[in-house]
Design an enzyme around this catalytic site. Sequence first.
Site, PDB file in Angstrom:
ATOM      1  N   GLY A 142      15.823  66.628 -47.460  1.00 51.90           N
ATOM      2  CA  GLY A 142      15.460  67.912 -46.884  1.00 51.90           C
ATOM      3  C   GLY A 142      14.204  67.898 -46.048  1.00 51.90           C
ATOM      4  N   GLY A 144      14.113  66.487 -42.877  1.00 51.81           N
ATOM      5  CA  GLY A 144      14.438  66.350 -41.467  1.00 51.81           C
ATOM      6  C   GLY A 144      14.609  64.926 -40.984  1.00 51.81           C
ATOM      7  N   ASP A 207      22.854  63.338 -36.022  1.00 53.07           N
ATOM      8  CA  ASP A 207      22.337  62.575 -37.164  1.00 53.07           C
ATOM      9  C   ASP A 207      23.285  61.465 -37.582  1.00 53.07           C
ATOM     10  OD1 ASP A 207      20.375  64.475 -36.980  1.00 53.07           O
ATOM     11  OD2 ASP A 207      20.370  64.985 -39.101  1.00 53.07           O
TER      12      ASP A 207
END
Length: 387
Positions: A142, A144, A207
């Site tokens: 969490g 990034g 991602d």
Amino acid sequence: MEVRARAPGKIILAGEHAVVHGSAAVAAAIDLYTTSSLRLLPEEEDGGAGAVELDLRDSALVFSWPCSRLRGALGELSGKAGAPAPCSPDKLAAIAKLMEGQEIPEAKIWLSAGLSAFLYLYTSILGCRPGKTVVISDLPIGAGLGSSAAFCVSMSGALLTASGAVGTGRGSGAEEWQLFGKDDLELVNQWAFQGEKIIHGKPSGIDNSVSTFGSMIKFKKGELTNLRSRNPVKMLITDTRVGRNTKALVAGVSERASRHPDATASVFNAVNSISEELSSIVELAAEDEIAITSKEDKLAELMEMNQGLLQCMGVSHSSIETVLRTSLKYSLVSKLTGAGGGGCVLTLIPTLLANIVLEKVATELESYGFRCFKVEVGGRGLQVCRG
């Protein structure tokens, strides 16, 4: 035989938030990995019933589903490992029922989305065959840095390798990390993207693409362009450990754009120019110290400008500003990466920076309760190891 697959996390070098509004963004892999280790078991173990087990080693949590229960909820699955189909609403509802009874701590309820993605990937690729999977990660969750994508990519790589759907591009020695061929990477990426959709709803695909293929990519309006970094780029990543709501931050930028359309359009255009120029600079070859220093100075200036524009968008945070001020004391340039509002900050490490200076910077940042990682940017993507 155990299959291990590891996939890197990612950073955004330039373009976050503005990319939602049509600007280019540049993302890169980092040498912090999530590793998924898979060992398939014979059907006759555990009294003939068998189970699918997931051991999240870093969270000290183990989850298990009897194969009989999986078959009852999902039906007989052959485990077709071709191109994936999106998880249907019916299957997603069935997976949600399979989550009932799992003891997920209240403080880690967010794990349920990752567990759902795991069940979708495992049962879609291998069916209900018994197996044990262990996941370990260098990546903070969490923050990034693409932890969910690295999870989905490493898991997809391990499962597809175990199923025989993909194989390494070269080498066959046990206990050695090996690479996949392009077509196999494409397949892994497709499966990982479906897992990301279960976790995030509507991910951009940046991602999982960076985690799968590694190196650097430029992303603009759905188009991905591979970039080749000609010289090593090193960063100090500072995890402020301040949680943030990505969806709210993205919405906040959009609301500001609706209130000030002309001003924010200029900001987004400026970010686009920074991303495009940064893309060109990272591909330039620098052969000597003078050229390397000049290249790094340009990267630092672009990062600094990008950070200023992110502040214009309203996505900075007091913790981020603390990192900026601290690194500036040592004549180093930093910018946030990802959504902002906390999360992680990048600090460019010049090639000629003395290690003692870097240690001082990291020590001072950690005195604020932050966590620091020294990483190399633009390295390898998914790798697999058998043994």
